[in-house]
Design an enzyme around this catalytic site. Structure first.
Site, PDB file in Angstrom:
ATOM      1  N   ARG A   3       0.597  -1.639  -0.331  1.00 45.37           N
ATOM      2  CA  ARG A   3      -0.225  -0.288   0.004  1.00 45.37           C
ATOM      3  C   ARG A   3       0.950   1.757  -0.171  1.00 45.37           C
ATOM      4  O   ARG A   3       0.274   2.277   0.021  1.00 45.37           O
ATOM      5  CB  ARG A   3      -0.850  -0.455   1.781  1.00 45.37           C
ATOM      6  CG  ARG A   3      -2.120  -1.396   1.722  1.00 45.37           C
ATOM      7  CD  ARG A   3      -2.464  -1.163   0.400  1.00 45.37           C
ATOM      8  NE  ARG A   3      -3.684  -2.634   0.455  1.00 45.37           N
ATOM      9  CZ  ARG A   3      -3.479  -3.515  -0.361  1.00 45.37           C
ATOM     10  NH1 ARG A   3      -4.153  -2.849  -1.314  1.00 45.37           N
ATOM     11  NH2 ARG A   3      -5.063  -3.868  -0.318  1.00 45.37           N
ATOM     12  N   ASN A  41       0.099  -2.088  -7.565  1.00 48.54           N
ATOM     13  CA  ASN A  41      -1.313  -2.050  -7.638  1.00 48.54           C
ATOM     14  C   ASN A  41      -1.547  -0.195  -6.029  1.00 48.54           C
ATOM     15  O   ASN A  41      -2.307  -1.009  -5.492  1.00 48.54           O
ATOM     16  CB  ASN A  41      -2.536  -2.315  -7.274  1.00 48.54           C
ATOM     17  CG  ASN A  41      -2.668  -3.361  -6.241  1.00 48.54           C
ATOM     18  OD1 ASN A  41      -1.327  -3.886  -5.677  1.00 48.54           O
ATOM     19  ND2 ASN A  41      -3.900  -3.849  -5.694  1.00 48.54           N
ATOM     20  N   ASP A  60      -1.044 -13.392  -1.320  1.00 49.45           N
ATOM     21  CA  ASP A  60      -1.962 -12.022  -1.652  1.00 49.45           C
ATOM     22  C   ASP A  60      -2.409 -11.235  -0.320  1.00 49.45           C
ATOM     23  O   ASP A  60      -3.619 -10.937  -0.337  1.00 49.45           O
ATOM     24  CB  ASP A  60      -2.890 -12.473  -1.785  1.00 49.45           C
ATOM     25  CG  ASP A  60      -3.614 -11.093  -3.042  1.00 49.45           C
ATOM     26  OD1 ASP A  60      -2.929 -10.447  -3.309  1.00 49.45           O
ATOM     27  OD2 ASP A  60      -4.610 -11.643  -4.169  1.00 49.45           O
ATOM     28  N   HIS A 120      -7.040  -4.454   4.171  1.00 47.42           N
ATOM     29  CA  HIS A 120      -7.662  -2.853   4.251  1.00 47.42           C
ATOM     30  C   HIS A 120      -7.972  -3.183   5.651  1.00 47.42           C
ATOM     31  O   HIS A 120      -7.806  -3.961   6.810  1.00 47.42           O
ATOM     32  CB  HIS A 120      -8.888  -3.588   3.827  1.00 47.42           C
ATOM     33  CG  HIS A 120      -8.809  -3.214   2.245  1.00 47.42           C
ATOM     34  ND1 HIS A 120      -8.152  -2.835   1.314  1.00 47.42           N
ATOM     35  CD2 HIS A 120      -8.637  -4.679   1.384  1.00 47.42           C
ATOM     36  CE1 HIS A 120      -7.469  -2.891  -0.111  1.00 47.42           C
ATOM     37  NE2 HIS A 120      -8.402  -4.688   0.372  1.00 47.42           N
TER      38      HIS A 120
HETATM   39  O1  DOR Z   1      -8.881  -8.864  -3.123  1.00 47.53           O
HETATM   40  C1  DOR Z   1      -7.602  -8.681  -3.595  1.00 47.53           C
HETATM   41  N1  DOR Z   1      -6.726  -7.758  -3.048  1.00 47.53           N
HETATM   42  N2  DOR Z   1      -7.747  -9.175  -5.048  1.00 47.53           N
HETATM   43  C2  DOR Z   1      -6.572  -8.539  -5.346  1.00 47.53           C
HETATM   44  O2  DOR Z   1      -6.025  -9.004  -7.228  1.00 47.53           O
HETATM   45  C3  DOR Z   1      -5.602  -6.853  -5.568  1.00 47.53           C
HETATM   46  C4  DOR Z   1      -5.928  -6.438  -3.461  1.00 47.53           C
HETATM   47  C5  DOR Z   1      -5.790  -5.808  -3.654  1.00 47.53           C
HETATM   48  O3  DOR Z   1      -4.807  -5.002  -3.764  1.00 47.53           O
HETATM   49  O4  DOR Z   1      -6.356  -4.807  -2.064  1.00 47.53           O
END
Ligand code: DOR
Length: 451
Positions: A68, A98, A309, A313
């Site tokens: 992040r 991302n 992964d 959040h």
């Molecule tokens: O669930 C997900 N969260 N899948 C992703 O591909 C991105 C990730 C995120 O960056 O929150």
């Protein structure tokens, strides 16, 4: 004679997962590298760690995390994310592009490298985000220091990266030669499904219905067709569906395969009933028969890499009404405990865990000097106690998001030491020293920071 040599550290009396098998051995470390493996009675060493009763694994590598920074440091940053990794026995992470701004330019890449320097607790590399706009530069930019590969999203998830169409995917595949890691969900199919399936009363239990098996299979099939057309190897991230595995099994020469600890551990509908939107992630957690197919793929060798992964959040964000709730769960700190628990439950062997979390990353990303316990390799170790019984708890999470979907879960098997290039950064849950992390080097470029 090893007995006369001076070492910085000797790990004594452990059971070591070596390439040739799991056996009793001592490991001697000098200047951050593995100096020798054997028995060193009488050898002088600045420090000795008694590992009796413990297993010594090569440092566990998590090749898929989202930390992040920059852009959403209220969820996580490079310091907190790598601290969570170190606390959980992970010695090296590959982080996703991302962020905001996206890691799609040399400037954004250099900025991430600068931010990580002196703040990362574990070694690191970053994916370069591939788009049709930057595609013509990728052959050059994919070799920048710290880059572990190129990432594309065929289906939209958190953030603004998207290569939905064949033309957009092809633009990336045509340029460069490093591994292209792909989030393979079909954006067009999901867009058609979304309104139809979610209707006026959306519920998270429909998450895996509209992000359908058909969408995953279509994306993987299209990707393989395009990869063949351009002779470019692809790494298919987080497979979830039995049918996807069938497609991939026929294309091992050009496609490698990743599975996530979450998809091996959680299943629908139970996880959505129990955890609600906390279990929401992309690609989604699917039903038990898909999970069983993933386990078969672990044990028949179809899976190359196991990752988390880690996608933190805040709970205040996750608790928004579905589908405003963001997708993703944290996982880097719980990775090793969860997988050791699966080992203790007989779902896979410790050696297969190491193969997928160390050997797979080494082979696919061509990491220089990591991923196995061998003379001359980095002295990265995850020391684990296979007998320890512990309970995973939110209160112990180092991630800034402060929660885990596994809160309250009792597990057997726990990381007790994290050692990075000979430096102990975690011992019995206590973090030690200062951030030690450095960029990873890759054989294809030998690019990285100066040693
Ligand atoms: O669930 C997900 N969260 N899948 C992703 O591909 C991105 C990730 C995120 O960056 O929150």
């Amino acid at each position: 004679m090893p007995g006369k040599t001076n070492f910085d550290l000797i790990l004594k009396n452990g059971t070591v997962v070596l390439p040739q098998g799991t056996m009793a051995a001592d490991i001697a470390v000098r200047d951050g590298r593995i100096a020798d493996i054997g028995r060193f009675s009488g050898a002088a060493a600045a420090s000795v760690a008694d590992c009796a009763g413990l297993h010594i694994l090569p440092g566990i590598i998590d090749t898929q995390v989202h930390f992040r920074e920059p852009g959403a440091e209220h969820k996580e940053d490079l310091a907190t994310g790598t601290l969570a990794a170190a606390a959980g026995g992970v010695t090296c992470i590959f982080e996703m592009p991302n962020t905001n701004p996206l890691t799609t330019t040399p400037e954004a890449m250099a900025d991430k490298m600068k931010r990580a320097a002196g703040r990362a607790w574990v070694d690191y590399a970053f994916y370069f985000g591939g788009t049709h706009e930057n595609a013509r530069h990728l052959a050059e930019w994919e070799n920048l220091p710290g880059v572990c590969g190129v990432k594309i999203f065929m289906g939209a998830s958190t953030g603004a990266l998207l290569s939905a169409t064949d033309e957009e995917v092809e633009a990336v595949l045509k340029n460069g030669r490093r591994v292209v890691a792909v989030h393979a969900e079909d954006e067009m199919i999901m867009n058609e499904n979304r309104e139809k399936i979610l209707g006026t009363h959306p519920h998270v239990r429909q998450h895996h219905v509209w992000r359908s098996v058909e969408s995953s299979v279509s994306a993987v099939s299209r990707l393989i067709r395009l990869a063949r057309r351009h002779g470019r190897r692809v790494h298919v991230l987080h497979v979830t569906a039995a049918e996807e595995l069938e497609v991939l099994a026929a294309h091992r020469d050009i496609a490698s395969v990743e599975v996530l600890a979450n998809h091996l551990t959680l299943s629908a509908p139970e996880c959505y009933e129990r955890l609600g939107t906390r279990a929401q992630q992309n690609p989604p957690v699917r039903e038990k028969h898909h999970q069983e197919a993933l386990w078969r793929a672990v044990n028949n060798g179809l899976i190359d890499v196991l990752a988390t992964d880690h996608a933190p959040h805040l709970l205040s964000e996750k608790d928004k009404p579905y589908p405003q709730s963001p997708s993703g769960m944290p996982g880097v700190q719980t990775f090793v405990p969860l997988m050791l628990n699966h080992v203790n439950q007989g779902r896979l062997t410790l050696e297969r865990f190491v193969d997928m979390a160390c050997g797979g990353p080494l082979r696919i990303h061509q990491i220089a000097g990591k991923g196995r316990i061998a003379r001359g390799y980095d002295a990265d170790f995850t020391v684990v106690d296979m007998k320890a019984m512990r309970t995973i708890a939110n209160a112990e999470q180092k991630s800034r998001c402060g929660w885990t979907p596994y809160d309250g879960m009792k597990v057997q098997g726990w990381p007790v030491m994290t050692i990075i290039r000979g430096q102990t950064v975690m011992r019995e849950g206590e973090i030690a020293g200062a951030p030690q992390g450095r960029p990873v080097f890759f054989r294809e470029t030998l690019a990285g920071a100066a040693a």
